[in-house]
Write a protein that holds these residues in place. Sequence first.
Motif, mmCIF file in Angstrom:
data_model
loop_
_atom_site.group_PDB
_atom_site.id
_atom_site.type_symbol
_atom_site.label_atom_id
_atom_site.label_comp_id
_atom_site.label_asym_id
_atom_site.label_seq_id
_atom_site.Cartn_x
_atom_site.Cartn_y
_atom_site.Cartn_z
ATOM 1 N N ASP A 175 -2.294 -2.471 7.396
ATOM 2 C CA ASP A 175 -2.961 -1.171 7.442
ATOM 3 C C ASP A 175 -1.899 -0.084 7.607
ATOM 4 O O ASP A 175 -1.229 0.001 8.648
ATOM 5 C CB ASP A 175 -3.943 -1.148 8.614
ATOM 6 C CG ASP A 175 -4.800 0.098 8.637
ATOM 7 O OD1 ASP A 175 -4.254 1.204 8.462
ATOM 8 O OD2 ASP A 175 -6.019 -0.024 8.848
ATOM 9 N N VAL A 176 -1.730 0.739 6.577
ATOM 10 C CA VAL A 176 -0.668 1.745 6.589
ATOM 11 C C VAL A 176 -0.893 2.786 7.684
ATOM 12 O O VAL A 176 0.059 3.239 8.327
ATOM 13 C CB VAL A 176 -0.550 2.420 5.208
ATOM 14 C CG1 VAL A 176 0.483 3.546 5.240
ATOM 15 C CG2 VAL A 176 -0.157 1.391 4.159
ATOM 16 N N PRO A 205 0.954 -3.085 1.049
ATOM 17 C CA PRO A 205 1.138 -1.899 0.189
ATOM 18 C C PRO A 205 2.560 -1.342 0.286
ATOM 19 O O PRO A 205 2.817 -0.338 0.962
ATOM 20 C CB PRO A 205 0.096 -0.914 0.729
ATOM 21 C CG PRO A 205 -0.099 -1.309 2.151
ATOM 22 C CD PRO A 205 0.089 -2.795 2.205
ATOM 23 N N LEU A 206 3.480 -1.948 -0.407
ATOM 24 C CA LEU A 206 4.889 -1.578 -0.326
ATOM 25 C C LEU A 206 5.160 -0.130 -0.736
ATOM 26 O O LEU A 206 5.972 0.540 -0.079
ATOM 27 C CB LEU A 206 5.732 -2.547 -1.156
ATOM 28 C CG LEU A 206 7.242 -2.297 -1.172
ATOM 29 C CD1 LEU A 206 7.818 -2.253 0.234
ATOM 30 C CD2 LEU A 206 7.942 -3.377 -2.001
ATOM 31 N N PRO A 207 4.550 0.403 -1.797
ATOM 32 C CA PRO A 207 4.856 1.804 -2.148
ATOM 33 C C PRO A 207 4.585 2.779 -1.008
ATOM 34 O O PRO A 207 5.406 3.672 -0.734
ATOM 35 C CB PRO A 207 3.928 2.067 -3.344
ATOM 36 C CG PRO A 207 3.718 0.728 -3.955
ATOM 37 C CD PRO A 207 3.677 -0.225 -2.806
ATOM 38 N N GLU A 239 -2.368 -2.417 -8.746
ATOM 39 C CA GLU A 239 -1.916 -2.217 -7.380
ATOM 40 C C GLU A 239 -0.850 -3.237 -6.994
ATOM 41 O O GLU A 239 0.175 -2.900 -6.382
ATOM 42 C CB GLU A 239 -3.117 -2.325 -6.446
ATOM 43 C CG GLU A 239 -2.828 -2.021 -4.997
ATOM 44 C CD GLU A 239 -4.100 -2.125 -4.166
ATOM 45 O OE1 GLU A 239 -4.450 -1.132 -3.525
ATOM 46 O OE2 GLU A 239 -4.745 -3.204 -4.179
ATOM 47 N N THR A 240 -1.074 -4.495 -7.363
ATOM 48 C CA THR A 240 -0.110 -5.550 -7.064
ATOM 49 C C THR A 240 1.176 -5.343 -7.851
ATOM 50 O O THR A 240 2.281 -5.496 -7.324
ATOM 51 C CB THR A 240 -0.722 -6.925 -7.375
ATOM 52 O OG1 THR A 240 -1.938 -7.083 -6.629
ATOM 53 C CG2 THR A 240 0.230 -8.046 -7.009
ATOM 54 N N ARG A 241 1.041 -4.979 -9.123
ATOM 55 C CA ARG A 241 2.211 -4.719 -9.952
ATOM 56 C C ARG A 241 3.065 -3.601 -9.362
ATOM 57 O O ARG A 241 4.299 -3.687 -9.339
ATOM 58 C CB ARG A 241 1.759 -4.357 -11.372
ATOM 59 C CG ARG A 241 2.834 -3.798 -12.312
ATOM 60 C CD ARG A 241 4.095 -4.626 -12.363
ATOM 61 N NE ARG A 241 3.856 -5.975 -12.807
ATOM 62 C CZ ARG A 241 4.722 -6.975 -12.674
ATOM 63 N NH1 ARG A 241 5.895 -6.759 -12.076
ATOM 64 N NH2 ARG A 241 4.449 -8.180 -13.106
ATOM 65 N N PHE A 244 5.228 -5.006 -6.531
ATOM 66 C CA PHE A 244 6.354 -5.801 -7.009
ATOM 67 C C PHE A 244 7.418 -4.931 -7.661
ATOM 68 O O PHE A 244 8.620 -5.200 -7.523
ATOM 69 C CB PHE A 244 5.866 -6.879 -7.975
ATOM 70 C CG PHE A 244 5.350 -8.110 -7.292
ATOM 71 C CD1 PHE A 244 6.220 -9.045 -6.755
ATOM 72 C CD2 PHE A 244 3.990 -8.350 -7.168
ATOM 73 C CE1 PHE A 244 5.764 -10.181 -6.117
ATOM 74 C CE2 PHE A 244 3.513 -9.477 -6.532
ATOM 75 C CZ PHE A 244 4.399 -10.400 -6.001
ATOM 76 N N ASP A 245 7.005 -3.902 -8.355
ATOM 77 C CA ASP A 245 7.971 -3.028 -9.015
ATOM 78 C C ASP A 245 8.837 -2.266 -8.021
ATOM 79 O O ASP A 245 9.900 -1.755 -8.383
ATOM 80 C CB ASP A 245 7.247 -2.039 -9.937
ATOM 81 C CG ASP A 245 6.710 -2.706 -11.198
ATOM 82 O OD1 ASP A 245 7.117 -3.841 -11.479
ATOM 83 O OD2 ASP A 245 5.871 -2.083 -11.889
ATOM 84 N N CYS A 246 8.395 -2.175 -6.769
ATOM 85 C CA CYS A 246 9.164 -1.468 -5.731
ATOM 86 C C CYS A 246 10.118 -2.381 -4.974
ATOM 87 O O CYS A 246 10.881 -1.904 -4.117
ATOM 88 C CB CYS A 246 8.208 -0.818 -4.723
ATOM 89 S SG CYS A 246 7.286 0.587 -5.358
ATOM 90 N N LEU A 247 10.093 -3.675 -5.256
ATOM 91 C CA LEU A 247 10.881 -4.607 -4.447
ATOM 92 C C LEU A 247 12.373 -4.289 -4.458
ATOM 93 O O LEU A 247 13.077 -4.531 -3.470
ATOM 94 C CB LEU A 247 10.653 -6.046 -4.926
ATOM 95 C CG LEU A 247 9.563 -6.838 -4.211
ATOM 96 C CD1 LEU A 247 9.375 -8.188 -4.853
ATOM 97 C CD2 LEU A 247 9.895 -6.995 -2.737
#
Length: 459
Positions: A175-176, A205-207, A239-241, A244-247
């Motif tokens: 939870d952000v 939620p990495l972003p 959302e998942t993509r 991963f794109d932020c890794l």
Amino acid sequence: MILEKESLGLLQEALARLEEGFHNLPKVDRSPNLDALRTVLLDVAEWMQDNYPYPHPFYVGQMLKPPTEIARLAYTLSLWINPNNHALDGGRASSAMEREAVAEIAKMFGWETHLGHLCSGGTMANLEGLWVAGNLQPNKKVVASNQAHYTHSRICGVLRLPFQSVPCDSRARMDVAALKKLLQEDDIGTVVVTLGTTGTGAIDPLPEILELQSQYGFRIHADTAYGGYFILVDNLDAETRAAFDCLKQVDSIVVDPHKHGLQPYGCGCILFKDPSVGKLYKHDSPYTYFSSEKLHLGEISLECSRPGSAAVALWATQRLLPLIPGGQFAASLSKSRKAALTLFEKLQNDSRFLIQSPPQLDIVVWVVKSQSASESSRLAKEIFKAAAEENLHLAITNLPKELFLETGEEINWDQDSITCLRSCLMKPEHLDWLDRIWQTLDSVTTKVVIGAVSILYAV
């Protein structure tokens, strides 16, 4: 279950090629006692029958994926040398293969420069990630979601780092808003972001967490032990993509080749974006690092002796199945993901089950509908047992009631958690077998539910 044996003939050919490299050495007589070997080996085979059928498509339970044929063969071949990748003295070729294989994994995440190595698994890899974090952010707290792997709190205990869990939203993601509140109130040094929780396959939620990092300056350690390889697939939701794109922006990454990387246990991998963290590992061993001025892998790892065979198997697998989008390896993962989405649709359209949002990876978790959490849990356990009797091997997991309060279902929460059925559809063959899997699940569920109704009316 038929175990693949056709490739074994290649092993003898490869052993002959390996032996050619040592033809100039004096001969040593090491003829084995084949009768004694046969007796013990057949005993081992008998013992090994006492296992669940992990390689079979009807095993959809825990995170157990059979290693690919080339990994098995390369690992076995290397055992005639039995290299030790601590120092170049113990594993020259396998150390070079480890460097190449790890560099390919780092490249998969978008890192051209990195520091990294293989280790015994995700636990050791996470320990090294948090050990470095603790050295760079001394006395500061480490936080992870309450659905993150328990290893993080345990590791922090070992390292004497303060730890706190962060609440999750209804989709089992960090939870952000709760994280932001902690950042405002406490001195947080590291946030563990999980991309593929072991319970539900949820993606934090990495972003949004990266946005908080720009404000509060903490390190981000990404635990992608289970989910990391899904960065290659073409059928993730948006959302998942995005996560991963932020890794490539995080500070450290853990991935387990012995999960979706098709490797034998144990093979984990730790990666750091900043190679300068290698200075934290600095030590001296004059009796070990003497044959080369090049950096030995033991100089950048907490573990000492490590199996070079794991590196050989991984290198061979990535040579045969490159880690590239659109390749054969990625296509196999996409099939696992499609299998999970297909099972989700079947469960969603069945009135006997409760399932929330679609899976983010290839793990599917569902609840048996009932009037109370305790009765639902009992039915799930009965279905689990009944399915196993029909050779369909599921898993069960306990999840907190907070994950289900927004479903709109009227459940009597007579306990704080509920036992769910769970499937890890890790094998690409699961997609082709899904109709048979569903038929068996449907049949055993009908028997269990009808039996429960009969008992209720009898009472």
